[in-house]
Design an enzyme around this catalytic site. Structure first.
Site, PDB file in Angstrom:
ATOM      1  N   LYS A   6       4.947   3.130   1.646  1.00  0.00           N
ATOM      2  CA  LYS A   6       4.791   1.978   0.756  1.00  0.00           C
ATOM      3  C   LYS A   6       6.123   1.275   0.479  1.00  0.00           C
ATOM      4  O   LYS A   6       6.128   0.108   0.119  1.00  0.00           O
ATOM      5  CB  LYS A   6       4.102   2.412  -0.529  1.00  0.00           C
ATOM      6  CG  LYS A   6       2.654   2.772  -0.193  1.00  0.00           C
ATOM      7  CD  LYS A   6       1.846   3.212  -1.340  1.00  0.00           C
ATOM      8  CE  LYS A   6       0.389   3.384  -0.952  1.00  0.00           C
ATOM      9  NZ  LYS A   6       0.046   4.767  -0.573  1.00  0.00           N
TER      10      LYS A   6
HETATM   11  C1  LIG Z   1      -1.087   5.133   0.031  1.00  0.00           C
HETATM   12  C2  LIG Z   1      -1.049   6.254   0.947  1.00  0.00           C
HETATM   13  C3  LIG Z   1      -2.039   6.400   1.939  1.00  0.00           C
HETATM   14  C4  LIG Z   1      -3.215   5.460   2.034  1.00  0.00           C
HETATM   15  O1  LIG Z   1      -2.859   4.177   2.474  1.00  0.00           O
HETATM   16  P1  LIG Z   1      -3.885   2.971   2.332  1.00  0.00           P
HETATM   17  O2  LIG Z   1      -3.151   1.764   2.763  1.00  0.00           O
HETATM   18  O3  LIG Z   1      -4.262   2.925   0.877  1.00  0.00           O
HETATM   19  O4  LIG Z   1      -5.058   3.294   3.185  1.00  0.00           O
HETATM   20  C5  LIG Z   1      -1.911   7.458   2.823  1.00  0.00           C
HETATM   21  N1  LIG Z   1      -0.900   8.341   2.739  1.00  0.00           N
HETATM   22  C6  LIG Z   1       0.054   8.236   1.800  1.00  0.00           C
HETATM   23  C7  LIG Z   1       1.143   9.247   1.753  1.00  0.00           C
HETATM   24  C8  LIG Z   1       0.018   7.186   0.888  1.00  0.00           C
HETATM   25  O5  LIG Z   1       0.972   7.074  -0.040  1.00  0.00           O
END
Ligand SMILES: *Cc1c(COP(=O)(O)O)cnc(C)c1O
Length: 461
Positions: free
Chosen positions: A112
């Site tokens: 993210k």
């Molecule tokens: C947010 C997250 C996901 C999921 O991603 P999406 O875009 O919501 O499908 C998977 N793994 C980790 C470690 C995350 O932080």
């Protein structure tokens, strides 16, 4: 480049508008009017470029005239210069059939960071042009919060409110949020699960008076800019892929369907991806939908891959728009069925077109622990539980060529890793202090009214 909502294609919006609005007023999600498509030549040229160049070439397709090229290049550079790898998202080959795309080299060790670092700069820039203020409210299942807090700390004209489900995220995840010292950040714990947090956010967004009053915007993956920025590393992965055959599947640990949807856009832009594989834990609404055509929400179950303990995957609406022949009327109908009955169903042909581009698989908690152990025994590589699920799906479904998106560093989930291999994964240097720093957390009830009052009061301060 203009945008419209999945629930109304008549009204058009600029990139500046959609990045600040986050969610469309009609409750739909913004998507570009048209997806830009690269020629094979464009793609071959892109695949010889470095991360920042790929990012620039892709993002400018979607932002048009919003930023000058110098400014866009500078924002991209500033966003990624502190990443702990020159490749930003390095690809490592694991065995003949599997490579791993490491998306955890940013400040909070999760993918993210990639989107949030740049998104925060874009929002700050757009706000500064009109000297306006905005409040950002975001629900986090663990990693969004840290990435948002780190990215938005001390950004001008912005107040950030993060809601997380109390006791349901790991200590490292919590500390990445709660230890950041910045006037403009409030970290709020809610007595509930992630879906409760997300529902509060959704309700606040649909309260037009409130939303206007505090200039509300969203940085969850419902914000198109997040998706747009994440398209880049699918291209970057191809650019680092050594072997000639390009019939590659991307296996993506999936919660809100944002990350994998970015891969779908990359494919639409011309990147020759074979299948996008949805990897989930037992909260497998998307896998069930892909196998039966029924999209039906159950209660979400707490697991050792908490960032995917999600039932309603907001971004699925964006794919639905394509599956339903881009008809906002039909999207609205399905979404209101979901709201009223907790489910809807895809027709046979809609399901077929879903399966043309996607596949799915899931692992339970024991299988997840076992994969972490297997991978460690085979290679001494330590992977986090979300990555492990994607790796497990690769072997379960016996794919020939896969790239797994490694969405978090193992050190974010030390308990599960410890259970699997008896080793406490080390935090990379830059983040060690978080265990010593003071935490700032505000406890609020699982109640929209209370959150509304808190934000309203803080916004005007
Ligand atoms: C947010 C997250 C996901 C999921 O991603 P999406 O875009 O919501 O499908 C998977 N793994 C980790 C470690 C995350 O932080």
């Amino acid at each position: 480049m203009l945008y419209f909502s999945t629930r109304d294609t008549d009204k058009k919006f600029t990139f500046e508008e959609i990045i600040l609005n986050g969610l469309a007023e009609d409750g739909g999600l913004y998507i570009p009017e048209q997806t830009p498509i690269f020629t094979e030549n464009d793609i071959n040229r892109l695949l010889c470029s470095d991360y920042e160049t790929i990012a620039y070439e892709i993002i400018k397709q979607f932002t048009g005239e919003t930023f000058t090229s110098d400014l866009l290049k500078r924002m991209i550079h500033d966003s990624y210069k502190s990443f702990r790898s020159n490749f930003v998202t390095p690809l490592t080959e694991f065995d003949g059939s599997l490579s791993i795309l490491e998306l955890f080299h940013g400040p909070t060790l999760a993918f993210k960071d990639l989107a949030m670092q740049l998104l925060s700069r874009m929002i700050e820039e757009v706000l500064s042009r009109t000297n306006s203020k905005a409040s950002i409210i975001c629900a986090t299942s663990g990693d969004t919060g840290g990435a948002a807090v780190t990215s938005f700390a001390n950004k001008k004209n912005i107040k950030l409110f993060v809601l997380y489900p109390k006791g349901r995220i790991s200590e490292v995840q919590r500390r990445f949020m709660s230890t950041v010292k910045a006037e403009n950040i409030k970290v709020i714990s809610i007595n509930g699960n992630f879906d409760d947090c997300q529902n509060i956010v959704k309700t606040l967004f649909s309260d037009r008076y409130f939303a206007k009053n505090v200039s509300l915007t969203a940085v969850n993956s419902i914000n198109w800019a997040r998706i747009m920025i994440q398209i880049v590393y699918y291209f970057s992965a191809f650019s680092q892929y050594k072997r000639l055959e390009k019939n590659i599947n991307f296996i993506v640990p999936t919660g809100n369907f944002g990350d994998i949807f970015a891969g779908y856009i990359a494919k639409k832009m011309g990147l020759p991806i074979q299948k996008l594989v949805i990897a989930t834990n037992v909260n497998n609404i998307l896998e069930r939908c892909l196998k039966t055509g029924k999209y039906e929400a159950f209660d979400s179950i707490q697991t050792n891959s908490p960032s995917m303990d999600i039932q309603i995957s907001s971004n699925f609406e964006r794919l639905l728009f394509d599956l339903l022949d881009m008809s906002p009327r039909v999207v609205k109908k399905k979404m209101s069925e979901l709201k009223e009955n907790g489910k809807f169903e895809l027709s046979k042909s809609e399901l077929e077109s879903f399966k043309n581009n996607f596949d799915a698989g899931s692992l339970d908690q024991d299988e997840t622990v076992k994969i972490i152990k297997d991978i460690y025994n085979r290679s001494h590589q330590i992977i986090d539980p979300h990555t492990a699920i994607a790796v497990g799906v690769h072997y379960k479904n016996s794919y020939k060529n896969s790239i797994v998106l490694s969405t978090a560093h193992a050190a974010k989930f030390p308990d599960t890793v410890m259970k699997a291999i008896g080793i406490n994964p080390e935090l990379p240097n830059i983040s060690e202090d978080i265990y010593k720093l003071h935490e700032n957390i505000i406890d609020l009830p699982n109640d929209v009214g209370d959150i509304n009052a808190f934000i309203t009061k803080n916004f005007s301060e």
